[in-house]
Design an enzyme around this catalytic site. Structure first.
Site: not given
Ligand code: CP
Ligand code: NVA
Length: 330
Positions: A108, A272, A231, A135, A317, A138
Site C-alpha cells: 500500500r 469503502c 468515499d 484499490h 475485505r 476493495q
C-alpha cells in the site's frame, strides 16, 4: 468455474478477465461459508507473506493478516518507518530480497509504478493494497456485497458520489465495466476520471453490456441507482490545504436521505471506509470547527440507516483478500 491465476500479481482489475473476477468472487463466497461454519481452511501451510504499508490502514492490513493466518501462512508487517525501502535501499533491491524470503507481497502506498516494480523485481505475486490510482482488493469486497444483496450484478446501476477520480472511483468504474454494470460518476467536472480511463472502460462495456456515465447532476446520478457509493473527499497523501476547496466542490454530492430517496427504493448505501459521518474523529472535529460541517460525504442517518451495507462490505475485505491470496499462491 475454476480458473488458474496461480503466480499472477493483483495490481489492477484491468489485468483480469470477467471470468477471472467472477472466479475470485465465487472463491470468496466459499471462504465466507467456511469461516461462518467454523471449517478450518489452512490451505497454504509453510508459506509466508510480507505486508508493506507506506500509508495507514485498518481494514486492508487486518484482512491480509487474518486471511493469511486462516490459510495457515506466516505474516510480517512492515511500515515505512521500520524498513530500509526507499531510504537506504532501492525498491528493486528490496523487491529482490523480499522475493527470496516470501511467497507473496502486499503493498500500500503512493505511485502505481511502485507496486508494478515490486512485481517486476520480486518474482512473486504482489497484491495492490491501494495506490493513488487504484484499490483493486476493495472492489472484490464491494461486488461481493452487491451480489449478496441482488444476486446477479449485471445491469445494476452503481453511482459513485464525490471525488470521482480517486483510487476507489477509478477501480469501481473498471470493475463495473468488467461485470456489465452501469457505472455513474456523479461529481463536479473538476473531479472526473481521466478521459483515457473512461475510454478504456467504455470499450470494455461494449463487450460486457455495461455503461459509464459522468454527471454533475445529483438527481441524474441517483435516479434508478441500485447502489449509492461514496468515499472521503480528501484521500491519503493529499495535502491538508485541499480540504477547503474539496468542501466547496463536493458539499452538494454528500449522500443524504434526500439522495437515497431519489434512488431505487431497494437501493443500498456503500462506503469503502473510513468515513466522516459524524464528529467522533479528530479530523471530523477539526473540519467542524473550521467549516461548521456536522458530516461530510455521508450523513449520519444514512450511515446508520437500513440501507447501509458498509460493515458487511468491510467484513468482505477478509473473504475476498483471502481468495486473492489463495488463488495466486496455491
Ligand atoms: N477501505 C480500506 O482500504 O480501509 P483501510 O484504509 O482501513 O485499509
Ligand atoms: N480514497 C481513499 C480510500 C481509503 C480506503 C484514500 O485513498 O484515502
Amino acid at each position: 468455474m475454476a480458473l488458474n491465476i496461480r503466480g499472477r500479481s493483483f495490481l489492477t482489475l484491468l489485468d483480469f478477465t470477467t471470468e477471472e473476477i467472477n472466479y475470485l468472487l465465487e472463491l470468496s463466497m466459499e471462504f465466507k461459508r467456511m469461516k461462518d461454519n467454523g471449517v478450518e481452511h489452512k490451505w497454504l501451510p509453510n508459506k509466508n507473506i510480507v505486508l508493506l504499508f507506506e500509508k495507514t490502514s485498518t481494514r486492508t492490513r487486518c484482512a491480509f493478516e487474518v486471511g493469511a493466518m486462516d490459510l495457515g501462512m506466516g505474516v510480517t508487517f512492515l511500515d515505512s518507518k521500520s524498513s530500509q525501502m526507499g531510504k537506504k535501499e532501492s525498491l528493486a533491491d528490496t523487491a529482490k530480497v523480499l522475493g527470496r524470503m516470501y511467497d507473496g507481497i502486499e503493498y500500500r502506498g503512493y505511485k502505481q509504478e511502485v507496486v508494478e516494480d515490486l512485481a517486476k523485481y520480486s518474482g512473486v505475486p504482489v497484491w495492490n493494497g491501494l495506490t493513488d490510482l487504484y484499490h483493486p482488493t476493495q472492489m472484490l469486497a464491494d461486488i461481493m456485497t452487491v451480489k449478496q444483496e441482488f444476486g446477479d450484478v449485471r445491469g445494476r446501476k452503481l453511482t459513485f458520489f464525490g471525488d470521482a477520480r480517486n483510487n476507489v472511483a477509478n477501480s469501481l468504474m473498471i470493475v463495473c465495466a468488467k461485470l456489465g454494470m452501469h457505472f455513474c460518476a456523479c461529481g463536479p467536472e473538476e473531479l472526473m476520471p481521466t478521459e483515457d480511463l473512461v475510454k478504456t472502460c467504455r470499450e470494455i462495456c461494449e463487450v460486457t453490456g455495461g455503461s459509464v456515465t459522468l454527471t454533475s447532476d445529483v438527481k441524474e446520478g441517483a435516479k434508478d441507482a441500485d447502489v449509492c457509493y461514496t468515499d472521503i473527499w480528501v484521500s491519503m497523501g493529499e495535502p491538508d490545504e485541499i480540504w477547503a476547496s474539496r468542501i466547496d466542490l463536493l458539499g452538494k454530492y454528500a449522500v443524504t436521505a434526500d439522495v437515497m430517496a431519489m434512488a431505487k427504493p431497494t437501493a443500498i448505501f456503500m462506503h469503502c471506509l473510513p468515513s466522516f459521518h459524524d464528529l467522533n474523529t479528530t479530523v471530523g472535529q477539526e473540519i467542524h470547527e473550521k467549516f461548521g460541517l456536522e458530516y461530510m460525504e455521508v450523513s449520519d442517518d444514512v450511515f446508520l440507516g437500513k440501507q447501509a451495507r458498509q460493515f458487511q462490505e468491510a467484513e468482505n475485505r477478509m473473504h475476498t483478500i483471502k481468495a486473492v491470496m489463495y488463488a495466486t499462491l496455491k
